[in-house]
Each structure stands twice: as structure tokens, then as C-alpha cells.
Scaffold this active site. Sequence first.
Site, short mmCIF file in Angstrom:
data_model
loop_
_atom_site.label_atom_id
_atom_site.label_comp_id
_atom_site.label_asym_id
_atom_site.label_seq_id
_atom_site.Cartn_x
_atom_site.Cartn_y
_atom_site.Cartn_z
N GLY A 33 6.94 -2.16 5.96
CA GLY A 33 8.39 -2.46 5.95
C GLY A 33 9.41 -1.64 6.42
CD GLU A 34 13.51 -0.68 9.53
OE1 GLU A 34 12.69 -0.08 9.86
OE2 GLU A 34 14.57 0.04 9.16
CB CYS B 3 0.99 5.60 11.53
SG CYS B 3 2.01 6.97 10.92
CB CYS C 257 3.34 -2.00 13.90
SG CYS C 257 3.47 -1.64 11.98
CB CYS D 151 6.75 -2.88 16.32
SG CYS D 151 8.48 -2.45 16.11
CB SER E 217 10.36 6.01 8.98
OG SER E 217 9.80 5.81 10.37
CD GLU F 144 -2.66 -1.19 2.43
OE1 GLU F 144 -3.55 -2.44 2.38
OE2 GLU F 144 -2.35 -0.67 3.36
CB CYS G 49 7.35 -5.38 8.71
SG CYS G 49 8.78 -4.64 9.51
CG ASN H 286 -3.52 5.43 13.73
OD1 ASN H 286 -4.52 6.34 14.11
ND2 ASN H 286 -2.54 5.75 13.26
CB CYS I 130 3.20 7.23 3.26
SG CYS I 130 3.54 6.13 4.56
CB SER J 187 10.06 3.74 15.05
OG SER J 187 9.65 4.22 13.59
CG LEU J 188 12.72 6.86 21.24
CD1 LEU J 188 14.32 6.02 21.05
CD2 LEU J 188 13.07 8.20 21.71
CG HIS J 189 7.48 4.08 18.85
ND1 HIS J 189 6.73 5.26 18.31
CD2 HIS J 189 7.88 3.23 17.89
CE1 HIS J 189 6.63 4.75 17.15
NE2 HIS J 189 7.32 3.68 16.69
N1 SAH Z 1 9.48 0.28 9.76
C1 SAH Z 1 9.72 1.81 9.77
C2 SAH Z 1 8.11 2.21 9.07
C3 SAH Z 1 7.27 1.76 10.09
S1 SAH Z 1 5.71 3.03 9.68
C4 SAH Z 1 9.82 2.23 11.31
O1 SAH Z 1 9.68 1.60 11.96
O2 SAH Z 1 9.99 3.49 11.25
C5 SAH Z 1 5.81 4.59 10.40
C6 SAH Z 1 5.32 4.94 11.91
O3 SAH Z 1 4.25 4.35 12.27
C7 SAH Z 1 6.51 4.11 12.75
O4 SAH Z 1 7.02 5.28 13.62
C8 SAH Z 1 5.85 3.31 13.56
O5 SAH Z 1 6.32 2.92 14.60
C9 SAH Z 1 4.35 3.91 13.63
N2 SAH Z 1 3.30 2.77 14.00
C10 SAH Z 1 3.10 1.66 13.42
N3 SAH Z 1 1.98 1.19 14.05
C11 SAH Z 1 1.22 2.10 14.45
C12 SAH Z 1 -0.03 2.36 14.94
N4 SAH Z 1 -0.81 1.26 14.95
N5 SAH Z 1 -0.42 3.53 15.49
C13 SAH Z 1 0.59 4.76 15.21
N6 SAH Z 1 1.46 4.65 14.73
C14 SAH Z 1 2.23 3.40 14.34
#
Ligand code: SAH
Length: 372
Positions: free
Chosen positions: A170-171, A345, A125, A122, A202, A98, A118, A302, A111, A224-226
Site C-alpha cells: 500500500g501507499e 520489497c 511492484c 508502479c 515510504s 503481510e 495499492c 526483486n 515492515c 521511492s524515486l527510482h
Molecule cells: N508505496 C510505498 C511503499 C512501497 S514498498 C512507496 O512507494 O514508497 C517499499 C519500496 O519497495 C518502494 O521503494 C518500492 O518502490 C520498492 N519496490 C517495489 N517493488 C519492488 C521490487 N520488485 N523490487 C525492489 N523494490 C521494490
Amino acid sequence: MTYIPTEPRTNPYSLTRSDWEEFLAPIDSRSYRSHQVMKWIYHSRVTDIHQMSNLSKVVRDKLAAITDFRVPEVISEQQSVDGTVKWVVKTISGGAVECVLIPDGSRNTLCVSSQLGCSFDCEFCATGKQGFAGNLTVEDIVGQVVVVHDWLLLQSERGKISNVVFMGMGEPLMNFDAVMSACDIFMDNLAFGISKRRVTISTVGVVPRILDMCSRTEASLAVSLHAPNDTLRNRLVPINRKYPISVLLDACRQYLNSLHDRRIVTIEYTLIQDVNDSEDCARELSLLLRDFRCKVNLIPFNPIRLGKLKRSSDDAIKNFYQILLSQGIMTTTRSTRGEDIDAACGQLMGAFNDKTQRRVRNYTPSLHVSEG
Ligand code: SAH
């Protein structure tokens, strides 16, 4: 004499400027040839080699015989009430991914996906839940931009793609070579000519590949720190066990230093209720990032199908944002877009069926990333 190709035909969307030079050398070694051809393709959107009128007939005939323009096939297109558009495309190699267009004022951010599924699971995700089924090729990645670029051309008032972000499926750093070549093509003035500040990779935090970026690209970096500490990040982003936060931030610093400009890293932080959205987390994050050249992008979580995690409340998001700001951390909150079409996302699932998921899961690689 008819020119008979001995190799399979090359898809021109797979070629960077230096690839074009190499590719055209046996046909015509003058370097401006590659410039001419790229301008026809990307500036004039001519894909019939025979119409490239400033090439000699001999060059045109030879080139036409060894090239084949192919882009991913659009399987579906969905428009959100907020203007976001999501496409499911079938890649040239046969999988479904997508890509999402997010219009915002004069900006059109696309995007793009870099892998089928992937391999980094995580916790929050949706893409990670489907497992990994392969890398996209350069033409699969560039093709997503070509498809949407052409779609926008047909709608004159919508402008051009101004930003590309590797935040789809994907990464990107696990598909390093293809992603780097695609970035070259996005940033090349002979192709899309998008500013290096507006092409963003990213990553979940694949440290050796962030270091490899230093000598390979000038694209912008998002991480993507989180989580503000290793204990929590180990849980949410399992690759953290291999590359903890201090190692990750250090790699980012090295990348910023390699750019020789005033660029910053975008820190992505998805806010999940009662998981990482407390005031303590906000304070700890401020401390962690105090001397780090970055801006924090807060992403309201999300919810994904079958998941138990919840989005933080609006108040918690506002509070978190205020704490970071008050500690001098540049912060933005990402507005959630395309939710009605599952384009937000982490909601990109692709058109996988259960059987494929199970099969794919069997050969999902572990989190091992080779150093090098
Ligand atoms: N693999 C890459 C791209 C991932 S998607 C990465 O990890 O950065 C882009 C962003 O969306 C990332 O920061 C990911 O952690 C975040 N993301 C993934 N699932 C999500 C969700 N359900 N709600 C909000 N953000 C999310």
C-alpha cells in the site's frame, strides 16, 4: 447499576493519547487516567481491563463495557533462512495483508502494510499488480506491530521492535489519517516509544500529503524515486506525471524544514537491469541530489511473477554505488532479505485470488489525488 454501552465497543488499539483523553473524559476526566491505561496496555501488555489495578472498580467496569481488544488474526508465518519472518494476517475488517520482520544485529525492523493492495501501478511492484481493495484502519496497522511485539516477547533473546517502516503493501499517504494516528502510537512513550527517526513513512510521492505531514507528524520520510529524470520516472512510477521530480523534491524539502532537526530523506532507488542502472543514470542522480539532504538506498530489484524486468548485475550495483559515493552522495545498498519466502520489497502479494483481483481492478481509482 450496570453500565450499558449504547455505542459499538471501541478497539483500544485504535486510540492515540489524545483520543484516549477524549474517550475517557465521560468516565474520568483526570488526565493521568489515560496515561495509566496506555501503560497497562503497551508497557505491561495487560488487555483485561479488570486487571488494571490502579483504576477504580467503577472506572474498570465502565471501560470494560465499552472496549474490545482485537488484533489481526495470523493466517500464516514463514521464517526465512536469513532470520526474516513474514506473517500474513487477516485484518479486522477482513482482508489479508503481510508484514515482515527484518532482524539485523541489535535492530528489529518491522515492515508494515497500510492498504489492501495499492492503487499506484508502479511497473516493477507486485503489490500494485493486484489493484486496490481498501484502506487499513488504525487498529489494523497498530495490530501488526502488536502481534509481532508479542511474538518477540515470547522469544526473549530476540529483543523488541526498534524500527517501523511503512514499506509493506500500500501507499501510506493515501491512508493519511490512519497512518498518522498509527505513527503517533508507535512514537508515544506511553505506547511503543519508538524514536521518530526510526518510524519511516515510504511514499511513491503523493505531494499534497507530504505537505500535510509538515503540521501533523515528525516521522521520517522515504521517497521511492527510482529514476533520475522525469522521462524515465513517468514510465516506472506513473504518479510522476502528476507530481514531477522537482515538485516532489521541493515538498520533501518543506517537510525537512518543518522538522527543525538535522533529519534527511531516504531516497529509494530500485536497480533494474538496463532500465535505470547505467553509469549515466548514476551521474544524473548525483547531480539531481547534489544539494538535497538525503541518503540514497539502492534496492536490488526483486523479480516479480510474470514480469520481464531483471535485477541489475552485482557489478552494475557496485558501480552505481561507487559513482554516487564518489560524487559525495551518502549511499547504502539494501541487502535483499527474505527472498526464499517472497518477503522482499515489492514481492508482497497478499492472499488475493484472481476473482478478487479482477473485481477490485474495476474500481481501482485513477491516479487522481485531491489537493488540499
Ligand atoms: N508505496 C510505498 C511503499 C512501497 S514498498 C512507496 O512507494 O514508497 C517499499 C519500496 O519497495 C518502494 O521503494 C518500492 O518502490 C520498492 N519496490 C517495489 N517493488 C519492488 C521490487 N520488485 N523490487 C525492489 N523494490 C521494490
